[in-house]
Design a protein around this motif. Structure first.
Motif, PDB file in Angstrom:
ATOM      1  N   ILE A  68       0.678  -1.204   0.055  1.00 38.21           N
ATOM      2  CA  ILE A  68       0.095  -0.269   0.027  1.00 38.21           C
ATOM      3  C   ILE A  68       0.845   1.469  -0.105  1.00 38.21           C
ATOM      4  CG2 ILE A  68      -2.104  -1.017   1.017  1.00 38.21           C
ATOM      5  CD1 ILE A  68      -1.369   0.060   3.797  1.00 38.21           C
ATOM      6  N   ASN A  69       2.152   1.331   0.523  1.00 38.82           N
ATOM      7  CA  ASN A  69       2.957   2.196   0.213  1.00 38.82           C
ATOM      8  C   ASN A  69       3.222   2.628  -0.984  1.00 38.82           C
ATOM      9  OD1 ASN A  69       3.866   3.451   3.158  1.00 38.82           O
ATOM     10  ND2 ASN A  69       3.626   1.434   3.458  1.00 38.82           N
ATOM     11  N   LYS A  70       3.372   1.499  -1.875  1.00 36.77           N
ATOM     12  CA  LYS A  70       3.622   1.732  -3.309  1.00 36.77           C
ATOM     13  C   LYS A  70       2.393   2.416  -3.975  1.00 36.77           C
ATOM     14  CE  LYS A  70       5.790   0.315  -7.582  1.00 36.77           C
ATOM     15  NZ  LYS A  70       6.322  -0.986  -8.166  1.00 36.77           N
ATOM     16  N   VAL A  71       1.440   2.170  -3.444  1.00 32.27           N
ATOM     17  CA  VAL A  71       0.211   2.673  -4.156  1.00 32.27           C
ATOM     18  C   VAL A  71      -0.058   3.932  -3.661  1.00 32.27           C
ATOM     19  CG1 VAL A  71      -2.219   2.831  -4.075  1.00 32.27           C
ATOM     20  CG2 VAL A  71      -1.160   0.587  -3.989  1.00 32.27           C
ATOM     21  N   LEU A  72       0.500   4.344  -2.365  1.00 29.29           N
ATOM     22  CA  LEU A  72       0.469   5.531  -1.941  1.00 29.29           C
ATOM     23  C   LEU A  72       1.556   6.402  -2.690  1.00 29.29           C
ATOM     24  CD1 LEU A  72      -0.514   8.102  -0.089  1.00 29.29           C
ATOM     25  CD2 LEU A  72       1.106   7.002   1.654  1.00 29.29           C
ATOM     26  N   VAL A  73       2.736   6.099  -2.786  1.00 30.34           N
ATOM     27  CA  VAL A  73       3.820   7.015  -3.217  1.00 30.34           C
ATOM     28  C   VAL A  73       3.803   7.181  -4.820  1.00 30.34           C
ATOM     29  CG1 VAL A  73       5.575   5.194  -3.878  1.00 30.34           C
ATOM     30  CG2 VAL A  73       6.409   7.444  -3.115  1.00 30.34           C
ATOM     31  N   THR A  74       2.944   6.109  -5.354  1.00 25.34           N
ATOM     32  CA  THR A  74       2.864   6.193  -6.814  1.00 25.34           C
ATOM     33  C   THR A  74       1.863   7.320  -7.308  1.00 25.34           C
ATOM     34  OG1 THR A  74       3.355   3.865  -7.526  1.00 25.34           O
ATOM     35  CG2 THR A  74       1.977   5.163  -8.954  1.00 25.34           C
ATOM     36  N   TYR A  75       0.611   7.202  -6.320  1.00 20.23           N
ATOM     37  CA  TYR A  75      -0.600   8.258  -6.488  1.00 20.23           C
ATOM     38  C   TYR A  75       0.084   9.797  -6.118  1.00 20.23           C
ATOM     39  CZ  TYR A  75      -4.305  11.044  -5.221  1.00 20.23           C
ATOM     40  OH  TYR A  75      -5.147  12.290  -4.969  1.00 20.23           O
ATOM     41  N   VAL A  76       0.735   9.972  -5.111  1.00 26.89           N
ATOM     42  CA  VAL A  76       1.229  11.113  -4.601  1.00 26.89           C
ATOM     43  C   VAL A  76       2.466  11.803  -5.752  1.00 26.89           C
ATOM     44  CG1 VAL A  76       2.546  12.384  -3.180  1.00 26.89           C
ATOM     45  CG2 VAL A  76       0.803  10.995  -2.307  1.00 26.89           C
ATOM     46  N   ALA A  77       3.256  10.652  -6.134  1.00 25.82           N
ATOM     47  CA  ALA A  77       4.370  11.606  -7.216  1.00 25.82           C
ATOM     48  C   ALA A  77       3.472  11.779  -8.284  1.00 25.82           C
ATOM     49  CB  ALA A  77       5.485  10.293  -7.511  1.00 25.82           C
ATOM     50  N   HIS A  78       2.405  11.213  -8.726  1.00 28.03           N
ATOM     51  CA  HIS A  78       1.773  11.615 -10.154  1.00 28.03           C
ATOM     52  C   HIS A  78       0.852  12.884  -9.929  1.00 28.03           C
ATOM     53  CE1 HIS A  78       3.525   7.778 -11.539  1.00 28.03           C
ATOM     54  NE2 HIS A  78       3.511   8.374 -12.528  1.00 28.03           N
ATOM     55  N   GLN A  79       0.846  13.460  -8.859  1.00 26.32           N
ATOM     56  CA  GLN A  79      -0.121  14.751  -8.517  1.00 26.32           C
ATOM     57  C   GLN A  79       0.744  15.759  -9.068  1.00 26.32           C
ATOM     58  OE1 GLN A  79      -3.630  14.024  -7.609  1.00 26.32           O
ATOM     59  NE2 GLN A  79      -2.497  11.944  -8.036  1.00 26.32           N
ATOM     60  N   LEU A  80       2.034  15.563  -9.298  1.00 19.86           N
ATOM     61  CA  LEU A  80       2.908  16.793  -9.670  1.00 19.86           C
ATOM     62  C   LEU A  80       2.718  16.895 -11.002  1.00 19.86           C
ATOM     63  CD1 LEU A  80       5.909  16.098  -7.594  1.00 19.86           C
ATOM     64  CD2 LEU A  80       4.689  17.907  -7.181  1.00 19.86           C
ATOM     65  N   PRO A  81       2.215  18.341 -11.447  1.00 25.44           N
ATOM     66  CA  PRO A  81       2.023  18.539 -12.787  1.00 25.44           C
ATOM     67  C   PRO A  81       3.197  18.796 -13.369  1.00 25.44           C
ATOM     68  CG  PRO A  81       1.230  20.238 -11.493  1.00 25.44           C
ATOM     69  CD  PRO A  81       1.597  19.382 -10.563  1.00 25.44           C
ATOM     70  N   ASN A  82       3.443  18.349 -14.736  1.00 22.78           N
ATOM     71  CA  ASN A  82       4.520  18.615 -15.692  1.00 22.78           C
ATOM     72  C   ASN A  82       5.938  18.060 -14.981  1.00 22.78           C
ATOM     73  OD1 ASN A  82       3.041  19.963 -17.499  1.00 22.78           O
ATOM     74  ND2 ASN A  82       3.362  21.804 -16.143  1.00 22.78           N
ATOM     75  N   ALA A  83       5.734  17.020 -14.027  1.00 22.80           N
ATOM     76  CA  ALA A  83       6.937  16.203 -13.535  1.00 22.80           C
ATOM     77  C   ALA A  83       7.311  15.005 -14.354  1.00 22.80           C
ATOM     78  CB  ALA A  83       6.725  15.747 -12.086  1.00 22.80           C
ATOM     79  N   ASP A  84       8.560  14.761 -14.584  1.00 26.35           N
ATOM     80  CA  ASP A  84       9.183  13.376 -15.027  1.00 26.35           C
ATOM     81  C   ASP A  84       9.199  12.527 -13.838  1.00 26.35           C
ATOM     82  OD1 ASP A  84      10.464  11.244 -16.235  1.00 26.35           O
ATOM     83  OD2 ASP A  84      12.304  12.437 -16.708  1.00 26.35           O
ATOM     84  N   VAL A  85       8.196  11.721 -13.566  1.00 29.88           N
ATOM     85  CA  VAL A  85       8.047  10.851 -12.526  1.00 29.88           C
ATOM     86  C   VAL A  85       8.756   9.216 -12.746  1.00 29.88           C
ATOM     87  CG1 VAL A  85       6.397   9.869 -10.711  1.00 29.88           C
ATOM     88  CG2 VAL A  85       6.206  12.075 -11.448  1.00 29.88           C
TER      89      VAL A  85
END
Length: 178
Positions: A15-32
């Motif tokens: 669930i930590n991977k679910v959380l970190v993936t979701y959060v990182a992709h909330q940054l607009p125009n970021a190369d994640v």
């Protein structure tokens, strides 16, 4: 802006991977880039093993990835109040190569768990030790009772207050990056 994100877990159902993936992709125009620690295997650290094999290739690979990031997001799984064995082992190998594992980059530290504790013990340990390892913690966030707070199917927070806390944490993470 290059963001490296990972869960400090090797669980395929993290669930930590679910959380970190979701959060990182909330940054607009970021190369994640979301890393999976399962791709960074290392033998159990010991000085004897280090003398025998040298530095862990996985630790070298992780350090290189972190070094290319503008910012880093980590979500810590908690095992018995501490780091997962897989993360701690890889981290120990990495510190033998470069003490400043996080390369003095801005970081967002998070933790979650299915229970009400939200990984607060491991998160506190990570935040308090961060300066020793080159992590400039710009924000930290615990998400208790993950399945009550986050809709995995919809990939969205159920709780508006937690969603706002994520936004604030991300704003703090990238404030100096421009």
């Amino acid at each position: 802006m290059k963001i490296i994100a990972f869960a400090a877990s090797t669980s395929s159902k993290s669930i930590n991977k679910v959380l970190v993936t979701y959060v990182a992709h909330q940054l607009p125009n970021a190369d994640v880039e979301v890393l999976d620690l399962i791709d960074y295997p290392a033998p159990i650290f010991s000085e004897d093993t280090e003398k025998e094999i040298g530095h862990s290739e996985s630790a070298k690979k992780l350090l290189a990835k972190l070094g290319r990031a503008d910012a880093i997001i980590v979500s810590f799984a908690e095992h018995n109040g501490s780091y997962t064995a897989a993360y701690k082992n890889l981290f120990d190998w990495a510190t033998r190569i470069e003490r400043s594992v996080f390369h003095n980059k801005p970081v967002l530290y998070m933790a979650t768990s299915p229970g009400p504790g939200g990984g607060k013990s491991v998160l506190a340990a990570a935040v308090s030790s961060a300066p020793y390892f080159g992590a400039e913690v710009k924000a930290s966030l615990s998400v208790p009772s993950f399945y009550d707070a986050f809709d995995v199917q919809a990939n969205e927070f159920k709780n508006a207050q937690l969603k706002q806390q994520v936004t604030q944490a991300l704003d703090a993470l990238v404030a100096e990056l421009g």
